[in-house]
Design a protein around this motif. Structure first.
Motif, PDB file in Angstrom:
ATOM      1  N   VAL A 121      -5.961  -1.359  -1.498  1.00 48.77           N
ATOM      2  CA  VAL A 121      -5.326  -2.579  -1.001  1.00 48.77           C
ATOM      3  C   VAL A 121      -4.074  -2.772  -1.852  1.00 48.77           C
ATOM      4  CG1 VAL A 121      -5.596  -5.045  -0.568  1.00 48.77           C
ATOM      5  CG2 VAL A 121      -7.590  -3.540  -0.408  1.00 48.77           C
ATOM      6  N   THR A 122      -2.897  -2.696  -1.227  1.00 49.83           N
ATOM      7  CA  THR A 122      -1.675  -2.680  -2.021  1.00 49.83           C
ATOM      8  C   THR A 122      -0.529  -3.424  -1.349  1.00 49.83           C
ATOM      9  OG1 THR A 122      -0.114  -1.242  -3.172  1.00 49.83           O
ATOM     10  CG2 THR A 122      -0.915  -0.473  -1.041  1.00 49.83           C
ATOM     11  N   ALA A 123       0.383  -3.884  -2.173  1.00 48.70           N
ATOM     12  CA  ALA A 123       1.637  -4.473  -1.688  1.00 48.70           C
ATOM     13  C   ALA A 123       2.752  -3.439  -1.714  1.00 48.70           C
ATOM     14  CB  ALA A 123       2.016  -5.677  -2.550  1.00 48.70           C
ATOM     15  N   ASP A 124       2.501  -2.283  -2.300  1.00 52.19           N
ATOM     16  CA  ASP A 124       3.494  -1.218  -2.388  1.00 52.19           C
ATOM     17  C   ASP A 124       3.795  -0.709  -0.978  1.00 52.19           C
ATOM     18  OD1 ASP A 124       5.011   1.052  -2.944  1.00 52.19           O
ATOM     19  OD2 ASP A 124       3.831   1.549  -4.710  1.00 52.19           O
ATOM     20  N   THR A 125       5.041  -0.474  -0.674  1.00 57.66           N
ATOM     21  CA  THR A 125       5.418  -0.044   0.670  1.00 57.66           C
ATOM     22  C   THR A 125       6.152   1.302   0.680  1.00 57.66           C
ATOM     23  OG1 THR A 125       7.468  -1.326   0.541  1.00 57.66           O
ATOM     24  CG2 THR A 125       5.551  -2.403   1.553  1.00 57.66           C
ATOM     25  N   ALA A 126       5.972   2.101  -0.346  1.00 59.71           N
ATOM     26  CA  ALA A 126       6.613   3.419  -0.386  1.00 59.71           C
ATOM     27  C   ALA A 126       6.230   4.219   0.856  1.00 59.71           C
ATOM     28  CB  ALA A 126       6.196   4.168  -1.648  1.00 59.71           C
ATOM     29  N   LEU A 127       7.181   4.965   1.390  1.00 57.67           N
ATOM     30  CA  LEU A 127       6.965   5.691   2.646  1.00 57.67           C
ATOM     31  C   LEU A 127       5.798   6.672   2.580  1.00 57.67           C
ATOM     32  CD1 LEU A 127      10.637   6.396   3.757  1.00 57.67           C
ATOM     33  CD2 LEU A 127       9.040   4.687   4.662  1.00 57.67           C
ATOM     34  N   ASP A 128       5.625   7.344   1.465  1.00 57.96           N
ATOM     35  CA  ASP A 128       4.570   8.353   1.353  1.00 57.96           C
ATOM     36  C   ASP A 128       3.303   7.824   0.693  1.00 57.96           C
ATOM     37  OD1 ASP A 128       5.581   8.046  -1.219  1.00 57.96           O
ATOM     38  OD2 ASP A 128       5.429  10.182  -1.696  1.00 57.96           O
ATOM     39  N   LEU A 129       3.218   6.511   0.538  1.00 57.44           N
ATOM     40  CA  LEU A 129       2.104   5.943  -0.220  1.00 57.44           C
ATOM     41  C   LEU A 129       0.744   6.253   0.400  1.00 57.44           C
ATOM     42  CD1 LEU A 129       1.324   4.169  -2.644  1.00 57.44           C
ATOM     43  CD2 LEU A 129       1.223   2.283  -1.040  1.00 57.44           C
ATOM     44  N   ARG A 130       0.609   6.079   1.691  1.00 57.18           N
ATOM     45  CA  ARG A 130      -0.677   6.341   2.349  1.00 57.18           C
ATOM     46  C   ARG A 130      -1.125   7.779   2.069  1.00 57.18           C
ATOM     47  NH1 ARG A 130      -4.203   4.583   5.833  1.00 57.18           N
ATOM     48  NH2 ARG A 130      -5.161   5.973   7.331  1.00 57.18           N
ATOM     49  N   GLU A 131      -0.222   8.726   2.239  1.00 58.03           N
ATOM     50  CA  GLU A 131      -0.563  10.129   2.020  1.00 58.03           C
ATOM     51  C   GLU A 131      -0.945  10.376   0.560  1.00 58.03           C
ATOM     52  OE1 GLU A 131       2.203   9.086   3.694  1.00 58.03           O
ATOM     53  OE2 GLU A 131       1.414   9.573   5.679  1.00 58.03           O
ATOM     54  N   ARG A 132      -0.221   9.772  -0.377  1.00 62.45           N
ATOM     55  CA  ARG A 132      -0.548   9.932  -1.806  1.00 62.45           C
ATOM     56  C   ARG A 132      -1.924   9.362  -2.117  1.00 62.45           C
ATOM     57  NH1 ARG A 132       3.971   6.926  -4.402  1.00 62.45           N
ATOM     58  NH2 ARG A 132       2.519   6.861  -6.125  1.00 62.45           N
ATOM     59  N   CYS A 133      -2.239   8.207  -1.549  1.00 61.10           N
ATOM     60  CA  CYS A 133      -3.559   7.594  -1.792  1.00 61.10           C
ATOM     61  C   CYS A 133      -4.671   8.477  -1.241  1.00 61.10           C
ATOM     62  CB  CYS A 133      -3.622   6.208  -1.158  1.00 61.10           C
ATOM     63  SG  CYS A 133      -2.606   4.963  -1.966  1.00 61.10           S
ATOM     64  N   LEU A 134      -4.494   8.964  -0.023  1.00 57.68           N
ATOM     65  CA  LEU A 134      -5.513   9.829   0.584  1.00 57.68           C
ATOM     66  C   LEU A 134      -5.657  11.132  -0.189  1.00 57.68           C
ATOM     67  CD1 LEU A 134      -4.724   9.223   4.374  1.00 57.68           C
ATOM     68  CD2 LEU A 134      -6.504   8.135   2.974  1.00 57.68           C
ATOM     69  N   ALA A 135      -4.545  11.687  -0.646  1.00 62.00           N
ATOM     70  CA  ALA A 135      -4.590  12.922  -1.429  1.00 62.00           C
ATOM     71  C   ALA A 135      -5.290  12.717  -2.765  1.00 62.00           C
ATOM     72  CB  ALA A 135      -3.174  13.458  -1.652  1.00 62.00           C
ATOM     73  N   THR A 136      -5.217  11.508  -3.300  1.00 64.31           N
ATOM     74  CA  THR A 136      -5.878  11.199  -4.577  1.00 64.31           C
ATOM     75  C   THR A 136      -7.378  11.002  -4.396  1.00 64.31           C
ATOM     76  OG1 THR A 136      -3.838  10.184  -5.380  1.00 64.31           O
ATOM     77  CG2 THR A 136      -5.840   9.611  -6.562  1.00 64.31           C
ATOM     78  N   GLY A 137      -7.808  10.706  -3.164  1.00 61.46           N
ATOM     79  CA  GLY A 137      -9.239  10.546  -2.917  1.00 61.46           C
ATOM     80  C   GLY A 137      -9.622   9.258  -2.234  1.00 61.46           C
ATOM     81  N   ALA A 138      -8.646   8.401  -1.910  1.00 64.53           N
ATOM     82  CA  ALA A 138      -8.958   7.171  -1.178  1.00 64.53           C
ATOM     83  C   ALA A 138      -9.346   7.524   0.255  1.00 64.53           C
ATOM     84  CB  ALA A 138      -7.757   6.226  -1.175  1.00 64.53           C
ATOM     85  N   ASP A 139     -10.173   6.679   0.857  1.00 61.69           N
ATOM     86  CA  ASP A 139     -10.591   6.886   2.240  1.00 61.69           C
ATOM     87  C   ASP A 139      -9.678   6.172   3.232  1.00 61.69           C
ATOM     88  OD1 ASP A 139     -13.268   8.373   2.060  1.00 61.69           O
ATOM     89  OD2 ASP A 139     -13.461   6.783   0.569  1.00 61.69           O
ATOM     90  N   ASP A 140      -9.027   5.106   2.784  1.00 62.38           N
ATOM     91  CA  ASP A 140      -8.123   4.361   3.653  1.00 62.38           C
ATOM     92  C   ASP A 140      -7.195   3.524   2.786  1.00 62.38           C
ATOM     93  OD1 ASP A 140      -6.955   3.543   6.026  1.00 62.38           O
ATOM     94  OD2 ASP A 140      -8.634   2.310   6.685  1.00 62.38           O
ATOM     95  N   VAL A 141      -6.142   2.989   3.411  1.00 58.69           N
ATOM     96  CA  VAL A 141      -5.161   2.164   2.720  1.00 58.69           C
ATOM     97  C   VAL A 141      -4.858   0.944   3.571  1.00 58.69           C
ATOM     98  CG1 VAL A 141      -2.833   2.074   1.750  1.00 58.69           C
ATOM     99  CG2 VAL A 141      -4.119   4.220   1.688  1.00 58.69           C
ATOM    100  N   LEU A 142      -4.902  -0.237   2.954  1.00 59.77           N
ATOM    101  CA  LEU A 142      -4.519  -1.492   3.600  1.00 59.77           C
ATOM    102  C   LEU A 142      -3.332  -2.070   2.848  1.00 59.77           C
ATOM    103  CD1 LEU A 142      -7.978  -3.208   4.119  1.00 59.77           C
ATOM    104  CD2 LEU A 142      -6.517  -2.190   5.883  1.00 59.77           C
ATOM    105  N   PHE A 143      -2.391  -2.614   3.594  1.00 59.83           N
ATOM    106  CA  PHE A 143      -1.209  -3.202   2.982  1.00 59.83           C
ATOM    107  C   PHE A 143      -1.302  -4.721   2.997  1.00 59.83           C
ATOM    108  CE2 PHE A 143      -0.087   1.012   4.429  1.00 59.83           C
ATOM    109  CZ  PHE A 143       0.524   1.528   3.303  1.00 59.83           C
ATOM    110  N   LYS A 144      -0.883  -5.327   1.893  1.00 64.34           N
ATOM    111  CA  LYS A 144      -0.888  -6.782   1.757  1.00 64.34           C
ATOM    112  C   LYS A 144       0.295  -7.357   2.514  1.00 64.34           C
ATOM    113  CE  LYS A 144      -2.767  -6.563  -2.909  1.00 64.34           C
ATOM    114  NZ  LYS A 144      -2.444  -6.795  -4.326  1.00 64.34           N
TER     115      LYS A 144
END
Length: 118
Positions: free
Chosen positions: A71-94
Motif C-alpha cells: 500500500v503506497t503513495a509512491d507513483t513511480a512508473l515501474d513501481l508495481r513491477e518492482r514490488c512484484l519482482a521483490t515478492g509482493a502479491d499485489d500493489v494498491l495506491f493511496k
C-alpha cells in the motif's frame, strides 16, 4: 492516518487488523503471531517496504509465503513491477478505496487457494 483508514475499512468487513508503526515491529509480530495477509507500506521509519518484503520472503518457515499487498503513495512508473519482482502479491495506491482493497485481498487469497498459511 492511512493505517487508520484501512483499519476502519477492514473493521466494516469484520476483519481484525494488527498494526505496526515500523517494519521491525511488524516483522516481530509476524514472528510471534499468525496472520492471513500482510499489508506493507514502502515508506516506513527504518527498514523500507522492499527490504521488509525480502525479509518475509527469505524466512525459512511457512510464513515466507504470507500474502503481501503493498500500500503506497509512491507513483513511480515501474513501481508495481518492482514490488512484484521483490515478492509482493499485489500493489494498491493511496488513497486506497474500499472496493480496491477488498478486490485486492480477494484476488490474492483466491490465487493462494490450497496454500497452507500459518
Amino acid at each position: 492516518m492511512n493505517r487508520r483508514v484501512v483499519k476502519d475499512m477492514l473493521d466494516v468487513a469484520g476483519a481484525t487488523m494488527a498494526e505496526a508503526a515500523w517494519a521491525e515491529e511488524g516483522l516481530a509480530r509476524i514472528d510471534a503471531e499468525t496472520f492471513d495477509i500482510v499489508l506493507v507500506d514502502l515508506r516506513m521509519p527504518g527498514t523500507d517496504g522492499f527490504e521488509t518484503i525480502r525479509r518475509i520472503r527469505g524466512r525459512g518457515d511457512c510464513k515466507a509465503t504470507l500474502p503481501i499487498i503493498v500500500v503506497t503513495a509512491d507513483t513511480a512508473l515501474d513501481l508495481r513491477e518492482r514490488c512484484l519482482a521483490t515478492g509482493a502479491d499485489d500493489v494498491l495506491f493511496k488513497p486506497v478505496a474500499m472496493d480496491a482493497l477488498f478486490d485486492s485481498i480477494g484476488r490474492v487469497l483466491a490465487g493462494r487457494e490450497g496454500t497452507v498459511i500459518g
